[in-house]
Design a protein around this motif. Structure first.
Motif, PDB file in Angstrom:
ATOM      1  N   THR A 154      -7.773   5.470  -9.215  1.00 32.23           N
ATOM      2  CA  THR A 154      -7.169   5.301  -7.867  1.00 32.23           C
ATOM      3  C   THR A 154      -6.776   6.648  -7.284  1.00 32.23           C
ATOM      4  O   THR A 154      -5.619   6.880  -6.894  1.00 32.23           O
ATOM      5  CB  THR A 154      -5.972   4.330  -7.888  1.00 32.23           C
ATOM      6  OG1 THR A 154      -4.923   4.844  -8.727  1.00 32.23           O
ATOM      7  CG2 THR A 154      -6.390   2.955  -8.343  1.00 32.23           C
ATOM      8  N   THR A 198      -4.180  -3.054  -2.338  1.00 30.12           N
ATOM      9  CA  THR A 198      -4.929  -4.265  -2.666  1.00 30.12           C
ATOM     10  C   THR A 198      -6.337  -4.090  -2.129  1.00 30.12           C
ATOM     11  O   THR A 198      -6.549  -3.536  -1.044  1.00 30.12           O
ATOM     12  CB  THR A 198      -4.271  -5.492  -2.032  1.00 30.12           C
ATOM     13  OG1 THR A 198      -4.119  -5.253  -0.627  1.00 30.12           O
ATOM     14  CG2 THR A 198      -2.903  -5.751  -2.628  1.00 30.12           C
ATOM     15  N   THR A 222       0.436   8.757  -2.626  1.00 22.79           N
ATOM     16  CA  THR A 222       1.263   9.804  -3.213  1.00 22.79           C
ATOM     17  C   THR A 222       0.456  11.089  -3.316  1.00 22.79           C
ATOM     18  O   THR A 222      -0.634  11.098  -3.895  1.00 22.79           O
ATOM     19  CB  THR A 222       1.764   9.401  -4.609  1.00 22.79           C
ATOM     20  OG1 THR A 222       2.501   8.178  -4.512  1.00 22.79           O
ATOM     21  CG2 THR A 222       2.669  10.480  -5.178  1.00 22.79           C
ATOM     22  N   ASN A 280       0.822  -1.209   0.000  1.00 21.24           N
ATOM     23  CA  ASN A 280       0.000   0.000   0.000  1.00 21.24           C
ATOM     24  C   ASN A 280       0.856   1.257   0.000  1.00 21.24           C
ATOM     25  O   ASN A 280       1.873   1.321   0.708  1.00 21.24           O
ATOM     26  CB  ASN A 280      -0.902   0.010   1.234  1.00 21.24           C
ATOM     27  CG  ASN A 280      -1.859  -1.152   1.254  1.00 21.24           C
ATOM     28  OD1 ASN A 280      -2.412  -1.517   0.230  1.00 21.24           O
ATOM     29  ND2 ASN A 280      -2.041  -1.747   2.414  1.00 21.24           N
ATOM     30  N   SER A 281       0.461   2.254  -0.740  1.00 21.05           N
ATOM     31  CA  SER A 281       1.171   3.529  -0.732  1.00 21.05           C
ATOM     32  C   SER A 281       0.225   4.651  -1.126  1.00 21.05           C
ATOM     33  O   SER A 281      -0.798   4.431  -1.774  1.00 21.05           O
ATOM     34  CB  SER A 281       2.373   3.504  -1.685  1.00 21.05           C
ATOM     35  OG  SER A 281       1.938   3.393  -3.016  1.00 21.05           O
ATOM     36  N   THR A 322      -3.150  10.151  -5.067  1.00 20.04           N
ATOM     37  CA  THR A 322      -3.374   8.858  -5.702  1.00 20.04           C
ATOM     38  C   THR A 322      -2.859   7.766  -4.783  1.00 20.04           C
ATOM     39  O   THR A 322      -1.989   8.010  -3.940  1.00 20.04           O
ATOM     40  CB  THR A 322      -2.678   8.753  -7.071  1.00 20.04           C
ATOM     41  OG1 THR A 322      -1.275   8.986  -6.886  1.00 20.04           O
ATOM     42  CG2 THR A 322      -3.238   9.764  -8.050  1.00 20.04           C
ATOM     43  N   TYR A 323      -3.383   6.577  -4.939  1.00 15.00           N
ATOM     44  CA  TYR A 323      -3.024   5.503  -4.024  1.00 15.00           C
ATOM     45  C   TYR A 323      -2.781   4.193  -4.772  1.00 15.00           C
ATOM     46  O   TYR A 323      -3.245   4.007  -5.900  1.00 15.00           O
ATOM     47  CB  TYR A 323      -4.110   5.306  -2.965  1.00 15.00           C
ATOM     48  CG  TYR A 323      -5.412   4.789  -3.510  1.00 15.00           C
ATOM     49  CD1 TYR A 323      -6.390   5.674  -3.964  1.00 15.00           C
ATOM     50  CD2 TYR A 323      -5.669   3.426  -3.599  1.00 15.00           C
ATOM     51  CE1 TYR A 323      -7.582   5.213  -4.493  1.00 15.00           C
ATOM     52  CE2 TYR A 323      -6.858   2.951  -4.131  1.00 15.00           C
ATOM     53  CZ  TYR A 323      -7.813   3.855  -4.575  1.00 15.00           C
ATOM     54  OH  TYR A 323      -8.984   3.388  -5.111  1.00 15.00           O
ATOM     55  N   THR A 324      -2.059   3.323  -4.126  1.00 18.72           N
ATOM     56  CA  THR A 324      -1.867   1.951  -4.581  1.00 18.72           C
ATOM     57  C   THR A 324      -2.248   1.039  -3.429  1.00 18.72           C
ATOM     58  O   THR A 324      -1.758   1.218  -2.308  1.00 18.72           O
ATOM     59  CB  THR A 324      -0.395   1.689  -4.969  1.00 18.72           C
ATOM     60  OG1 THR A 324      -0.011   2.614  -5.977  1.00 18.72           O
ATOM     61  CG2 THR A 324      -0.213   0.270  -5.472  1.00 18.72           C
TER      62      THR A 324
END
Lengths: 114, 111
Positions: free
Chosen positions: B71, B28, B5, B2-3, B24-26
């Motif tokens: 995202t 699961t 920005t 998870n991250s 923005t995100y990353t």
């Protein structure tokens, strides 16, 4: 007023010294957290506790220790093993056991190395 | 993993200007998304949140919409005030109470 109290506001550590940051809450929350904030970076999780007498390491636990002997208290000790301790430390709490739950933060402790 | 920005800061605006802070995100799955605000010398306060795709969180004139397709969770306000000067953090929830924060965006609003 209910809330989270962190003390001291400013703390200085000498080389090789352990220091303890205090965090007390009167919100009757089960969960408590310690985050570290560095300039230009987001908060990083050090330790968290979901219930009394239990705690888990977060993302950057090395050089830190905690205890949770009482529901309202979650002190953080910065040990001499933490080689870069200068940062702003934030304690938080939440009701616990719920998704999408809100964190309540204290006003922080600024730790600096002499 | 998870991250999160956030757009680079600092952001400097005149009073009554329009504000956008990109996030923005990353992750699961579909995490809950938050905006927290930190006023000078204080801890963080929850500003708004959204728990599923297309949800819009709003508070104090600020809004953010959970966009799964991009995202993103951009923060907007139509007319900023000097009192909005603060650091704004975007965050996603990994599990109960555990958040991943962006690096923060400093906002300064001039009269």
């Amino acid at each position: 007023d209910g809330g989270i109290t962190q003390s001291p506001k400013y703390l200085f550590r000498k080389e090789g010294q352990n220091v303890t940051l205090s965090c007390e809450q009167n919100l009757n929350h089960d969960a408590m957290y310690w985050y570290r904030q560095d300039p230009g970076q987001g908060l990083r999780l050090i330790y968290y506790s979901q219930i009394v007498n239990d705690f888990q390491k977060g993302d950057i636990a090395e050089g830190y220790s905690v205890s949770r002997e009482k529901k309202e208290s979650f002190p953080l000790t910065v040990t001499s093993a933490q080689k870069n301790p200068t940062a702003f430390y934030l304690c938080a709490s939440s009701i616990g056991g719920q998704l999408e739950e809100k964190l309540f933060f204290g006003s922080g402790t600024q730790l600096s190395v002499l | 993993g998870n991250s999160v920005t956030q757009m680079e800061g600092p952001v400097t605006l005149s009073e009554e200007a329009f504000l956008t802070i990109n996030c923005t995100y990353t992750a699961t799955g579909y995490p809950s998304l938050f905006w927290y605000v930190q006023y000078p010398g204080e801890g963080l306060q929850l500003l708004l949140k959204a728990t599923k795709a297309d949800d819009k969180g709003s508070n104090k004139g600020f809004e953010a919409t959970y966009r799964k397709e991009t995202t993103s969770f951009h923060l907007e306000k139509g007319s900023v005030q000097v009192s909005d000067s603060a650091v704004y953090f975007c965050a996603l929830q990994r599990s109960y109470g555990k958040l991943t924060f962006g690096q923060g965006t400093i906002l300064t609003v001039h009269p």
